[in-house]
Write a protein that holds these residues in place. Sequence first.
Motif, PDB file in Angstrom:
ATOM      1  N   ALA A   9      47.615  18.286 -10.787  1.00  0.00           N
ATOM      2  CA  ALA A   9      46.648  17.240 -11.114  1.00  0.00           C
ATOM      3  C   ALA A   9      46.602  16.269  -9.950  1.00  0.00           C
ATOM      4  O   ALA A   9      47.627  16.024  -9.286  1.00  0.00           O
ATOM      5  CB  ALA A   9      47.056  16.521 -12.393  1.00  0.00           C
ATOM      6  N   ILE A  16      48.585  13.298  -5.436  1.00  0.00           N
ATOM      7  CA  ILE A  16      49.237  13.858  -6.626  1.00  0.00           C
ATOM      8  C   ILE A  16      50.318  12.930  -7.173  1.00  0.00           C
ATOM      9  O   ILE A  16      50.888  13.192  -8.231  1.00  0.00           O
ATOM     10  CB  ILE A  16      49.809  15.267  -6.357  1.00  0.00           C
ATOM     11  CG1 ILE A  16      50.857  15.255  -5.238  1.00  0.00           C
ATOM     12  CG2 ILE A  16      48.686  16.253  -6.029  1.00  0.00           C
ATOM     13  CD1 ILE A  16      51.648  16.552  -5.140  1.00  0.00           C
ATOM     14  N   ASN A  21      55.863   7.428  -5.977  1.00  0.00           N
ATOM     15  CA  ASN A  21      56.096   8.693  -6.676  1.00  0.00           C
ATOM     16  C   ASN A  21      55.918   8.558  -8.184  1.00  0.00           C
ATOM     17  O   ASN A  21      56.510   9.313  -8.957  1.00  0.00           O
ATOM     18  CB  ASN A  21      57.484   9.268  -6.356  1.00  0.00           C
ATOM     19  CG  ASN A  21      57.502   9.902  -4.981  1.00  0.00           C
ATOM     20  OD1 ASN A  21      56.589  10.647  -4.621  1.00  0.00           O
ATOM     21  ND2 ASN A  21      58.507   9.588  -4.201  1.00  0.00           N
ATOM     22  N   SER A  51      61.887  18.997  -3.255  1.00  0.00           N
ATOM     23  CA  SER A  51      62.971  18.186  -3.825  1.00  0.00           C
ATOM     24  C   SER A  51      62.488  16.894  -4.478  1.00  0.00           C
ATOM     25  O   SER A  51      63.081  16.443  -5.457  1.00  0.00           O
ATOM     26  CB  SER A  51      64.008  17.866  -2.744  1.00  0.00           C
ATOM     27  OG  SER A  51      63.424  17.139  -1.691  1.00  0.00           O
ATOM     28  N   THR A  52      61.391  16.310  -3.966  1.00  0.00           N
ATOM     29  CA  THR A  52      60.909  15.066  -4.588  1.00  0.00           C
ATOM     30  C   THR A  52      60.419  15.359  -6.002  1.00  0.00           C
ATOM     31  O   THR A  52      60.688  14.604  -6.946  1.00  0.00           O
ATOM     32  CB  THR A  52      59.749  14.442  -3.769  1.00  0.00           C
ATOM     33  OG1 THR A  52      60.098  14.421  -2.397  1.00  0.00           O
ATOM     34  CG2 THR A  52      59.448  13.037  -4.229  1.00  0.00           C
ATOM     35  N   THR A  53      59.725  16.480  -6.134  1.00  0.00           N
ATOM     36  CA  THR A  53      59.220  16.875  -7.450  1.00  0.00           C
ATOM     37  C   THR A  53      60.383  17.187  -8.384  1.00  0.00           C
ATOM     38  O   THR A  53      60.403  16.767  -9.547  1.00  0.00           O
ATOM     39  CB  THR A  53      58.269  18.086  -7.299  1.00  0.00           C
ATOM     40  OG1 THR A  53      57.205  17.706  -6.424  1.00  0.00           O
ATOM     41  CG2 THR A  53      57.711  18.542  -8.626  1.00  0.00           C
ATOM     42  N   SER A  82      64.988  22.402  -0.621  1.00  0.00           N
ATOM     43  CA  SER A  82      65.606  21.172  -0.106  1.00  0.00           C
ATOM     44  C   SER A  82      66.594  21.519   0.996  1.00  0.00           C
ATOM     45  O   SER A  82      67.235  22.578   0.956  1.00  0.00           O
ATOM     46  CB  SER A  82      66.340  20.432  -1.227  1.00  0.00           C
ATOM     47  OG  SER A  82      66.907  19.245  -0.712  1.00  0.00           O
ATOM     48  N   SER A  83      66.718  20.602   1.963  1.00  0.00           N
ATOM     49  CA  SER A  83      67.738  20.750   3.000  1.00  0.00           C
ATOM     50  C   SER A  83      69.015  20.031   2.581  1.00  0.00           C
ATOM     51  O   SER A  83      69.985  20.001   3.328  1.00  0.00           O
ATOM     52  CB  SER A  83      67.215  20.165   4.314  1.00  0.00           C
ATOM     53  OG  SER A  83      66.904  18.797   4.117  1.00  0.00           O
ATOM     54  N   ARG A  84      68.978  19.423   1.385  1.00  0.00           N
ATOM     55  CA  ARG A  84      70.128  18.637   0.933  1.00  0.00           C
ATOM     56  C   ARG A  84      70.786  19.291  -0.265  1.00  0.00           C
ATOM     57  O   ARG A  84      70.230  20.184  -0.880  1.00  0.00           O
ATOM     58  CB  ARG A  84      69.671  17.220   0.535  1.00  0.00           C
ATOM     59  CG  ARG A  84      69.139  16.421   1.697  1.00  0.00           C
ATOM     60  CD  ARG A  84      68.483  15.145   1.240  1.00  0.00           C
ATOM     61  NE  ARG A  84      67.262  15.398   0.491  1.00  0.00           N
ATOM     62  CZ  ARG A  84      66.934  14.806  -0.653  1.00  0.00           C
ATOM     63  NH1 ARG A  84      67.756  13.929  -1.202  1.00  0.00           N
ATOM     64  NH2 ARG A  84      65.803  15.083  -1.267  1.00  0.00           N
ATOM     65  N   GLY A 122      55.357  19.566  -3.798  1.00  0.00           N
ATOM     66  CA  GLY A 122      54.206  18.777  -3.417  1.00  0.00           C
ATOM     67  C   GLY A 122      53.208  19.537  -2.540  1.00  0.00           C
ATOM     68  O   GLY A 122      53.296  20.753  -2.339  1.00  0.00           O
ATOM     69  N   GLN A 128      52.773  25.074   3.026  1.00  0.00           N
ATOM     70  CA  GLN A 128      53.670  26.052   3.685  1.00  0.00           C
ATOM     71  C   GLN A 128      53.378  27.473   3.181  1.00  0.00           C
ATOM     72  O   GLN A 128      53.395  28.424   3.957  1.00  0.00           O
ATOM     73  CB  GLN A 128      55.127  25.689   3.435  1.00  0.00           C
ATOM     74  CG  GLN A 128      55.576  24.393   4.114  1.00  0.00           C
ATOM     75  CD  GLN A 128      57.002  24.031   3.731  1.00  0.00           C
ATOM     76  OE1 GLN A 128      57.912  24.854   3.784  1.00  0.00           O
ATOM     77  NE2 GLN A 128      57.207  22.784   3.331  1.00  0.00           N
TER      78      GLN A 128
HETATM   79  N1  NAP Z   1      50.157  15.313 -10.026  1.00  0.00           N
HETATM   80  C1  NAP Z   1      50.910  16.382 -10.273  1.00  0.00           C
HETATM   81  O1  NAP Z   1      50.565  17.222 -11.122  1.00  0.00           O
HETATM   82  C2  NAP Z   1      52.147  16.592  -9.473  1.00  0.00           C
HETATM   83  C3  NAP Z   1      52.627  17.876  -9.265  1.00  0.00           C
HETATM   84  C4  NAP Z   1      53.756  18.063  -8.486  1.00  0.00           C
HETATM   85  C5  NAP Z   1      54.389  16.967  -7.928  1.00  0.00           C
HETATM   86  N2  NAP Z   1      53.914  15.727  -8.182  1.00  0.00           N
HETATM   87  C6  NAP Z   1      54.557  14.548  -7.580  1.00  0.00           C
HETATM   88  O2  NAP Z   1      54.098  14.469  -6.243  1.00  0.00           O
HETATM   89  C7  NAP Z   1      55.159  14.005  -5.391  1.00  0.00           C
HETATM   90  C8  NAP Z   1      55.378  15.073  -4.340  1.00  0.00           C
HETATM   91  O3  NAP Z   1      56.349  14.654  -3.460  1.00  0.00           O
HETATM   92  P1  NAP Z   1      56.407  15.200  -1.951  1.00  0.00           P
HETATM   93  O4  NAP Z   1      55.063  15.086  -1.334  1.00  0.00           O
HETATM   94  O5  NAP Z   1      57.584  14.507  -1.324  1.00  0.00           O
HETATM   95  O6  NAP Z   1      56.681  16.748  -2.076  1.00  0.00           O
HETATM   96  P2  NAP Z   1      57.901  17.681  -2.594  1.00  0.00           P
HETATM   97  O7  NAP Z   1      57.499  19.052  -2.152  1.00  0.00           O
HETATM   98  O8  NAP Z   1      58.160  17.482  -4.031  1.00  0.00           O
HETATM   99  O9  NAP Z   1      59.191  17.221  -1.786  1.00  0.00           O
HETATM  100  C9  NAP Z   1      59.198  17.281  -0.378  1.00  0.00           C
HETATM  101  C10 NAP Z   1      60.604  17.500   0.099  1.00  0.00           C
HETATM  102  O10 NAP Z   1      61.063  18.808  -0.271  1.00  0.00           O
HETATM  103  C11 NAP Z   1      61.926  19.317   0.740  1.00  0.00           C
HETATM  104  N3  NAP Z   1      61.307  20.519   1.310  1.00  0.00           N
HETATM  105  C12 NAP Z   1      59.983  20.874   1.293  1.00  0.00           C
HETATM  106  N4  NAP Z   1      59.795  22.063   1.899  1.00  0.00           N
HETATM  107  C13 NAP Z   1      61.024  22.480   2.318  1.00  0.00           C
HETATM  108  C14 NAP Z   1      61.489  23.635   2.991  1.00  0.00           C
HETATM  109  N5  NAP Z   1      60.655  24.617   3.376  1.00  0.00           N
HETATM  110  N6  NAP Z   1      62.826  23.729   3.228  1.00  0.00           N
HETATM  111  C15 NAP Z   1      63.692  22.758   2.837  1.00  0.00           C
HETATM  112  N7  NAP Z   1      63.282  21.644   2.202  1.00  0.00           N
HETATM  113  C16 NAP Z   1      61.976  21.498   1.936  1.00  0.00           C
HETATM  114  C17 NAP Z   1      62.052  18.221   1.799  1.00  0.00           C
HETATM  115  O11 NAP Z   1      63.077  17.304   1.409  1.00  0.00           O
HETATM  116  P3  NAP Z   1      64.677  17.452   1.639  1.00  0.00           P
HETATM  117  O12 NAP Z   1      64.914  18.615   2.571  1.00  0.00           O
HETATM  118  O13 NAP Z   1      65.073  16.156   2.197  1.00  0.00           O
HETATM  119  O14 NAP Z   1      65.224  17.689   0.266  1.00  0.00           O
HETATM  120  C18 NAP Z   1      60.739  17.485   1.616  1.00  0.00           C
HETATM  121  O15 NAP Z   1      60.754  16.163   2.098  1.00  0.00           O
HETATM  122  C19 NAP Z   1      56.358  13.780  -6.310  1.00  0.00           C
HETATM  123  O16 NAP Z   1      56.406  12.447  -6.710  1.00  0.00           O
HETATM  124  C20 NAP Z   1      56.055  14.646  -7.532  1.00  0.00           C
HETATM  125  O17 NAP Z   1      56.646  14.155  -8.705  1.00  0.00           O
HETATM  126  C21 NAP Z   1      52.790  15.529  -8.899  1.00  0.00           C
END
Ligand code: NAP
Length: 184
Positions: A9, A16, A21, A51-53, A82-84, A122, A128
């Motif tokens: 959404a 999103i 967040n 990881s944020t999701t 996540s890398s963590r 996200g 990716q």
């Molecule tokens: N509206 C909706 O329906 C909906 C749907 C989904 C999400 N959301 C919200 O949207 C926001 C999305 O957050 P975001 O943009 O930060 O995206 P995210 O994909 O949730 O988190 C991004 C983090 O994931 C890790 N990551 C991503 N790809 C990776 C890979 N290939 N290898 C290792 N680590 C990887 C990295 O963090 P680290 O390595 O530091 O862990 C990166 O900073 C959140 O608040 C979520 O709750 C909303």
Amino acid sequence: MTRTQYYTAASLDGFIADPDNSLDWLFQFGDAEGTDYLEFIRDVGAIAMGSTTYQWVLEHHVRPPAGPAQPWPYTQPSWIFSSRSLPRLEGADLRFVQGDVAPVHEQMLATAGGQNIWVVGGGDLAGQFHDRGLLDDVIVTIAAVTLGAGAPLLPRRITSPPLRLLAVQAYGTAFAQLRYEVTR
Ligand SMILES: NC(=O)c1ccc[n+]([C@@H]2O[C@H](COP(=O)([O-])OP(=O)(O)OC[C@H]3O[C@@H](n4cnc5c(N)ncnc54)[C@H](OP(=O)(O)O)[C@@H]3O)[C@@H](O)[C@H]2O)c1
């Protein structure tokens, strides 16, 4: 045949989540009843999220600040990127991975049993999968709000070939769903 689908959404201006967040702007409309979510999730066999999701789901659903704790909301195996080192959850099939999405996608395909792969978000993680030619559909339910800033829907330039619009569906006065296929 399995399709890899970014189903999410978004606000009308393409976010999103807001800059904190938060998804309060989305949940003001109530839960997913009235949309096609239940129909969509029935056909999902594997889930990917960043990881944020993941942390959002933990903090707002599994261990909400107010109200009782709840189980992990998905029965499907879920790959968390996540890398963590992130908190684990008892009773949930979570697979923590990092790096290139292509080998992970192979594992997901093998596990999904012919059902679809849901890229929850996200936006960059969905990007990716698209970068590696692995994304089949972008299904966006647009809420009748604008946010001005926040987490982007799909931070990629996809112009040529463009996406192909398959369907448009209105849900009441709050949502319009756009269903696109990635053309190759
Ligand atoms: N509206 C909706 O329906 C909906 C749907 C989904 C999400 N959301 C919200 O949207 C926001 C999305 O957050 P975001 O943009 O930060 O995206 P995210 O994909 O949730 O988190 C991004 C983090 O994931 C890790 N990551 C991503 N790809 C990776 C890979 N290939 N290898 C290792 N680590 C990887 C990295 O963090 P680290 O390595 O530091 O862990 C990166 O900073 C959140 O608040 C979520 O709750 C909303």
